[in-house]
Design a protein around this motif. Structure first.
Motif, PDB file in Angstrom:
ATOM      1  N   ALA A   1       0.828  -1.205   0.000  1.00  0.00           N
ATOM      2  CA  ALA A   1       0.000   0.000   0.000  1.00  0.00           C
ATOM      3  C   ALA A   1       0.865   1.259   0.000  1.00  0.00           C
ATOM      4  O   ALA A   1       0.609   2.212  -0.751  1.00  0.00           O
ATOM      5  CB  ALA A   1      -0.926  -0.007   1.218  1.00  0.00           C
ATOM      6  N   ALA A   2       1.925   1.268   0.835  1.00  0.00           N
ATOM      7  CA  ALA A   2       2.826   2.416   0.868  1.00  0.00           C
ATOM      8  C   ALA A   2       3.568   2.561  -0.455  1.00  0.00           C
ATOM      9  O   ALA A   2       3.731   3.672  -0.975  1.00  0.00           O
ATOM     10  CB  ALA A   2       3.827   2.267   2.025  1.00  0.00           C
ATOM     11  N   ALA A   3       4.018   1.432  -1.019  1.00  0.00           N
ATOM     12  CA  ALA A   3       4.731   1.478  -2.300  1.00  0.00           C
ATOM     13  C   ALA A   3       3.836   2.025  -3.405  1.00  0.00           C
ATOM     14  O   ALA A   3       4.285   2.808  -4.259  1.00  0.00           O
ATOM     15  CB  ALA A   3       5.236   0.082  -2.659  1.00  0.00           C
ATOM     16  N   ALA A   4       2.568   1.615  -3.413  1.00  0.00           N
ATOM     17  CA  ALA A   4       1.640   2.097  -4.441  1.00  0.00           C
ATOM     18  C   ALA A   4       1.427   3.606  -4.323  1.00  0.00           C
ATOM     19  O   ALA A   4       1.355   4.321  -5.336  1.00  0.00           O
ATOM     20  CB  ALA A   4       0.308   1.359  -4.319  1.00  0.00           C
ATOM     21  N   GLU A   5       1.321   4.107  -3.085  1.00  0.00           N
ATOM     22  CA  GLU A   5       1.175   5.554  -2.874  1.00  0.00           C
ATOM     23  C   GLU A   5       2.381   6.315  -3.404  1.00  0.00           C
ATOM     24  O   GLU A   5       2.240   7.351  -4.057  1.00  0.00           O
ATOM     25  CB  GLU A   5       1.001   5.849  -1.389  1.00  0.00           C
ATOM     26  N   VAL A   6       3.579   5.798  -3.123  1.00  0.00           N
ATOM     27  CA  VAL A   6       4.802   6.463  -3.569  1.00  0.00           C
ATOM     28  C   VAL A   6       4.881   6.475  -5.097  1.00  0.00           C
ATOM     29  O   VAL A   6       5.179   7.501  -5.718  1.00  0.00           O
ATOM     30  CB  VAL A   6       6.046   5.780  -2.956  1.00  0.00           C
ATOM     31  N   ARG A   7       4.615   5.344  -5.717  1.00  0.00           N
ATOM     32  CA  ARG A   7       4.685   5.263  -7.183  1.00  0.00           C
ATOM     33  C   ARG A   7       3.674   6.197  -7.835  1.00  0.00           C
ATOM     34  O   ARG A   7       3.984   6.869  -8.824  1.00  0.00           O
ATOM     35  CB  ARG A   7       4.453   3.828  -7.646  1.00  0.00           C
ATOM     36  N   ALA A   8       2.468   6.265  -7.285  1.00  0.00           N
ATOM     37  CA  ALA A   8       1.442   7.145  -7.857  1.00  0.00           C
ATOM     38  C   ALA A   8       1.860   8.610  -7.763  1.00  0.00           C
ATOM     39  O   ALA A   8       1.681   9.385  -8.721  1.00  0.00           O
ATOM     40  CB  ALA A   8       0.108   6.925  -7.144  1.00  0.00           C
ATOM     41  N   ALA A   9       2.431   9.000  -6.632  1.00  0.00           N
ATOM     42  CA  ALA A   9       2.858  10.390  -6.465  1.00  0.00           C
ATOM     43  C   ALA A   9       4.006  10.727  -7.404  1.00  0.00           C
ATOM     44  O   ALA A   9       4.022  11.795  -8.046  1.00  0.00           O
ATOM     45  CB  ALA A   9       3.264  10.629  -5.010  1.00  0.00           C
TER      46      ALA A   9
END
Length: 479
Positions: free
Chosen positions: A228-236
């Motif tokens: 979940a944290a990785a997905a947030e970082v990639r999206a940003a």
């Protein structure tokens, strides 16, 4: 603006100041710190049970005995600038300090009191000496203050400062040296009375290449919170935003950022810049900041929460003027990102600590074991149970160390191969003798087939004694 502030504050006479003092005055002005009368926040009670306070008090009282006839006040503060204690026998100095509220329970950071010795030492994390009219507030001009930050000797976290204050007309040549000695003795005393761990190496400001058209260190398959944290970082990052990843030390923040940056731009160079010793900050900035202007380079500025304030301000200016790519940073939490950099951070993502991700522990343990041995390392169910239930205060960094030590003993890791520190639950601060006793009991109980009764026999203890010790040290036994 500095010159205008100087002119107005000193009755038309410009005051020569060092760059650090100039930066501190500018921050004090921006904070709206009082210019003529100190009016600090009163917090009342202070934490007088911490190891830092107890060791610091002992050191200050010892130093005070050698300075009993000198008009010097010795103080201990926490990391936010709250005065925890004050030792002084000179009545005139005590009365004067009381009038300016430089007393236990009051806050004296730059925000509350403007440029002063302890506030500057905490802001820049380096020894500081502020004399007379170098103070931002005129009410403090009659003092000279020398202060030195105290860091946790194991984890490197800022704990507070040692501050020595005297009259401004007194010689200050030895004041800073005495403060440095007191801070050093406090840290050493904490280490000797702490958990027996090795002191943290002095930061060197490492800047290293994490990726050069090749995949960075692979990450094992982990659980939902990590993804979940990785997905947030990639999206940003995909939106062109500057990202800050926050979380406890050793949780894997830089690893997460590197993996996300590589996935987005697989042929970029990725530089990872760790914070330096405060004395080396200028050369550290010169070393890597030109990389911000390169089209094919992404930079991770790690642990920006421990950067000296002036360095964070300098870095913020460089980012604004030269960065081609959004800067990525890591910090303890969002509030600890320096103001000068926070304005450049568009999105903050929190990575939970390892104790909140127990499903990740077996996968990470196997990953670290394989890296340590160069081949597969298996963990018995007993070892996995111990690893999953331990609280991991230093997160993945600690797990990596524990697994490396265990894997050096065997390709099949059992509970008895693990460090005694993970066989015990959280407990109070132990003496060195207690640590040795705890470790010996834990090792004995981890041996196959050894019951509590048998361990008592092997160690020459009664059953009542060993049961009491097991409870005292939080040692886990087999069900």
């Amino acid at each position: 603006m500095d010159e205008l502030v100087d002119w107005a504050r000193t009755g038309g006479a410009l005051v020569a100041r060092t760059p650090r003092l100039s930066a501190s005055w500018r921050r004090s002005h921006d904070y709206g710190a009082p210019a003529e009368r100190v009016d600090p926040v009163f917090i009342g009670t202070v934490d007088d049970e911490s190891l830092f306070f107890q060791c610091g008090q002992e050191v200050l009282h010892g130093l005070h005995e050698t300075l009993a006839n000198e008009p010097i006040s010795l103080m201990l503060t926490d990391e936010d600038g709250h005065v925890l204690s004050r030792v002084c026998n000179n009545r005139a100095l005590i009365d004067a300090l009381d009038k300016t509220y430089l007393a236990p329970g009051f806050a004296f950071s730059e925000r509350e009191a403007g440029t002063n010795g302890l506030g500057l030492a905490l802001a820049d994390r380096t020894p500081s000496l502020v004399r007379g009219d170098e103070h931002y507030c005129t009410a403090l001009w009659e003092y000279t203050c020398a202060a030195v930050p105290v860091l946790d000797p194991v984890h490197g976290r800022l704990l507070g400062s040692v501050n020595l204050t005297t009259w401004s007309k007194k010689s200050a040549n030895l004041l800073l040296a005495l403060a440095q000695t007191a801070a050093g003795h406090t840290s050493a005393l904490m280490l000797s009375r702490g958990h027996g761990m090795r002191p943290r190496p002095t930061p060197r400001g490492d800047v290293f290449l994490m990726n050069a058209a090749a995949r960075p260190e692979s990450v094992p398959e982990l659980s939902g919170p990590w993804h979940a944290a990785a997905a947030e970082v990639r999206a940003a990052l995909a939106e062109g935003l500057s990202v800050g990843v926050v979380g406890e030390r050793g949780v894997g923040k830089s690893t997460l950022l590197a993996a996300a940056l590589h996935r987005l731009r697989p042929h970029d160079r990725i530089l990872h810049a760790r914070p330096p010793d405060p004395r080396d900050t200028e050369s550290w900035l010169t070393l890597w900041t030109p990389e911000l202007g390169k089209d094919n380079t992404s930079v991770i500025a790690a642990e920006v929460d421990v950067l000296p304030s002036w360095a964070a301000t300098e870095l913020g200016g460089i980012v604004a003027a030269h960065a081609r790519r959004p800067l990525t940073v890591t910090a303890r939490d969002a509030a600890s990102i320096p103001d000068a950099l926070a304005s450049h951070v568009d999105a903050v993502v929190e990575l939970p600590p390892l104790r909140h991700r127990p499903d990740d522990i077996p996968a990470l343990a196997e990953h670290f074991g394989r890296r340590a041995r160069g081949r597969e390392v298996r963990f018995t169910p007993a070892a996995v149970r111990v690893l999953r239930t331990y609280h991991w205060p230093d997160n993945a960094e600690q797990l990596r160390r524990v697994v490396r030590e265990a894997a050096n003993r065997s390709d099949v890791v059992d509970a008895r191969h693990l460090s005694p520190e993970v066989l015990c639950g959280p407990t109070r601060t132990l003496s060195r003798i207690e640590i040795l006793e705890r470790d010996e009991i834990a090792r004995c109980l981890a041996e196959p087939g050894v019951t509590v009764t048998r361990a008592a026999e092997l160690l020459g203890m009664s059953r009542a004694t060993i049961y009491r010790k097991i409870t005292q040290y939080g040692i886990r036994t087999r069900d």
